[in-house]
Scaffold this active site. Sequence first.
Site, PDB file in Angstrom:
ATOM      1  N   HIS A 268     -11.099   6.002   1.267  1.00 35.43           N
ATOM      2  CA  HIS A 268      -9.798   6.033   0.592  1.00 35.43           C
ATOM      3  C   HIS A 268     -10.024   5.585  -0.857  1.00 35.43           C
ATOM      4  CE1 HIS A 268      -5.691   4.535  -0.291  1.00 35.43           C
ATOM      5  NE2 HIS A 268      -5.274   5.267   0.711  1.00 35.43           N
TER       6      HIS A 268
ATOM      7  N   ASP B   5     -13.435  -1.253   5.847  1.00 35.27           N
ATOM      8  CA  ASP B   5     -12.019  -0.988   5.593  1.00 35.27           C
ATOM      9  C   ASP B   5     -11.371  -0.654   6.939  1.00 35.27           C
ATOM     10  OD1 ASP B   5      -9.558   0.136   5.129  1.00 35.27           O
ATOM     11  OD2 ASP B   5     -10.217   1.450   3.502  1.00 35.27           O
TER      12      ASP B   5
ATOM     13  N   GLN C 247      -7.252   1.794   9.067  1.00 37.18           N
ATOM     14  CA  GLN C 247      -6.902   2.809  10.076  1.00 37.18           C
ATOM     15  C   GLN C 247      -7.497   2.525  11.450  1.00 37.18           C
ATOM     16  OE1 GLN C 247      -4.673   5.115   9.647  1.00 37.18           O
ATOM     17  NE2 GLN C 247      -4.438   5.046   7.429  1.00 37.18           N
TER      18      GLN C 247
ATOM     19  N   LYS D 174       0.691  -1.045   8.493  1.00 38.84           N
ATOM     20  CA  LYS D 174       0.147   0.045   9.316  1.00 38.84           C
ATOM     21  C   LYS D 174       0.019  -0.375  10.776  1.00 38.84           C
ATOM     22  CE  LYS D 174      -2.486   1.992   5.476  1.00 38.84           C
ATOM     23  NZ  LYS D 174      -1.849   3.272   5.119  1.00 38.84           N
TER      24      LYS D 174
ATOM     25  N   CYS E  21      -5.109  10.355  -0.741  1.00 33.51           N
ATOM     26  CA  CYS E  21      -5.869   9.343  -1.498  1.00 33.51           C
ATOM     27  C   CYS E  21      -7.356   9.410  -1.182  1.00 33.51           C
ATOM     28  CB  CYS E  21      -5.346   7.931  -1.237  1.00 33.51           C
ATOM     29  SG  CYS E  21      -3.655   7.697  -1.745  1.00 33.51           S
TER      30      CYS E  21
HETATM   31  N1  PMP Z   1      -7.853   2.376   3.332  1.00 34.58           N
HETATM   32  C1  PMP Z   1      -7.469   3.310   4.207  1.00 34.58           C
HETATM   33  C2  PMP Z   1      -8.488   3.927   5.106  1.00 34.58           C
HETATM   34  C3  PMP Z   1      -6.128   3.691   4.252  1.00 34.58           C
HETATM   35  O1  PMP Z   1      -5.729   4.626   5.122  1.00 34.58           O
HETATM   36  C4  PMP Z   1      -5.200   3.076   3.384  1.00 34.58           C
HETATM   37  C5  PMP Z   1      -3.731   3.480   3.386  1.00 34.58           C
HETATM   38  N2  PMP Z   1      -3.494   4.843   3.434  1.00 34.58           N
HETATM   39  C6  PMP Z   1      -5.653   2.104   2.505  1.00 34.58           C
HETATM   40  C7  PMP Z   1      -6.983   1.777   2.513  1.00 34.58           C
HETATM   41  C8  PMP Z   1      -4.727   1.398   1.559  1.00 34.58           C
HETATM   42  O2  PMP Z   1      -3.821   0.616   2.261  1.00 34.58           O
HETATM   43  P1  PMP Z   1      -2.580  -0.074   1.516  1.00 34.58           P
HETATM   44  O3  PMP Z   1      -1.889   1.009   0.760  1.00 34.58           O
HETATM   45  O4  PMP Z   1      -1.768  -0.624   2.645  1.00 34.58           O
HETATM   46  O5  PMP Z   1      -3.133  -1.126   0.634  1.00 34.58           O
END
Ligand code: PMP
Length: 404
Positions: A122, A199, A202, A225, A363
Amino acid sequence: MYDITTVREDFPILSRQIYNRPLVYLDNGATTQKPRCVVEAMVDEYYNVNANVHRGVHFLSQQATDLHEASRETVRAFINARSVNEVLFTRGTTESINLLAFSFGEAFVHEGDEIVVSTMEHHSDIVPWQMLCQRKGAKLRVIPMSDDGVLDLEAYSSLLNERTRIVCCAHVSNVLGTVNPVGEVIARAHTMNIPVLIDGAQSTPHFAVDMQALDCDFFAFSGHKIYGPTGVGVLYGKEDWLDRLPPYQGGGEMIKNVSFENTTYNTLPYKFEAGTPDYVATHALAKALDYVTALGMDNIFRHEQELTRYAMTQMSRIDGMRIFGPSDNHDAVISFLVGDIHHLDMGTLLDRLGIAVRTGHHCAEPLMRRLGIEGTVRASFGLYNTLEEVDALVEGIERVVKMF
Ligand code: PMP
């Protein structure tokens, strides 16, 4: 054992109608809906407890502090960290990674050093490291992957060298659903004493995570999430690493003593928690973790795997369907395209049927470039989704295909 009807009753929003159709919420990868117990905990705290934490001698401040610190213990137990000193509250995964990139970078990254990330990260696990590389004159190295979204571990091993300072890798891809072999990623880095950040944005909502079993050095996830509130997340770090890292932000709470000549810093975890934390959100996050724990992370995993496998089977019968990501080790996220129908058209038309999916690059622009596409449609499941909702998705896609 896992009564989906009762589970759904815990989430008032799921009974909403969208364009006169029942909402089919399949955007759980972006954020999840909240059970009553989470919202009620927030309302209750604002109505009955609210006071700033850690600072007051008065009753309410003590009570708010107790709730906030009890939440840290709930998170510790949930991820099986050794100590509450290893649980830092942040605003979310993004802030967790920025904290680490800044702090770790200040202490340990110098000109000519290398940071390893994967192709499927991401943006929040790419850009903070890129910014660090720019500040320090370091270099970003990228673990390649196969066409079906599996990391190339041999190539990964060959990237590791004496200049590698840290490895950063998603537990589960938010686009492909790939469950990465993070145990192997971590073990290989550790043979060269290189720390690893996972990370977990997910993974945490979908299956049990265990810091001591994983043995990662750092782990980030977001409250929103995993059925918790927005604005709160966690950075886990092994205590001996966190002890060696400088603070990220300065301010109240993170200090021991301040003078104009010399300031000393607080102990863990407060050294990294400058300013008033979102103590209402941390309390509500603990309620969310209690909620999924009571349902059972293994039950949630089984339920979502059933949905995922069923969806992949049903969807692959559609003419021109292209599902991204591996067929095995595929978590509850399905990215797809059908023929040459633009992802935005598909998403917009599904929305008119009450079906909420995400479209675009999610993203993960470097991953899109690797796949040679601009974007996908992404359906992502949560603990409250049903097989009937998968049927609604499949029928919806078929209707859109017919329109084209
Ligand atoms: N890493 C991953 C794999 C994600 O899916 C996301 C959110 N889509 C993020 C980081 C960022 O998370 P947040 O917007 O809650 O900071």
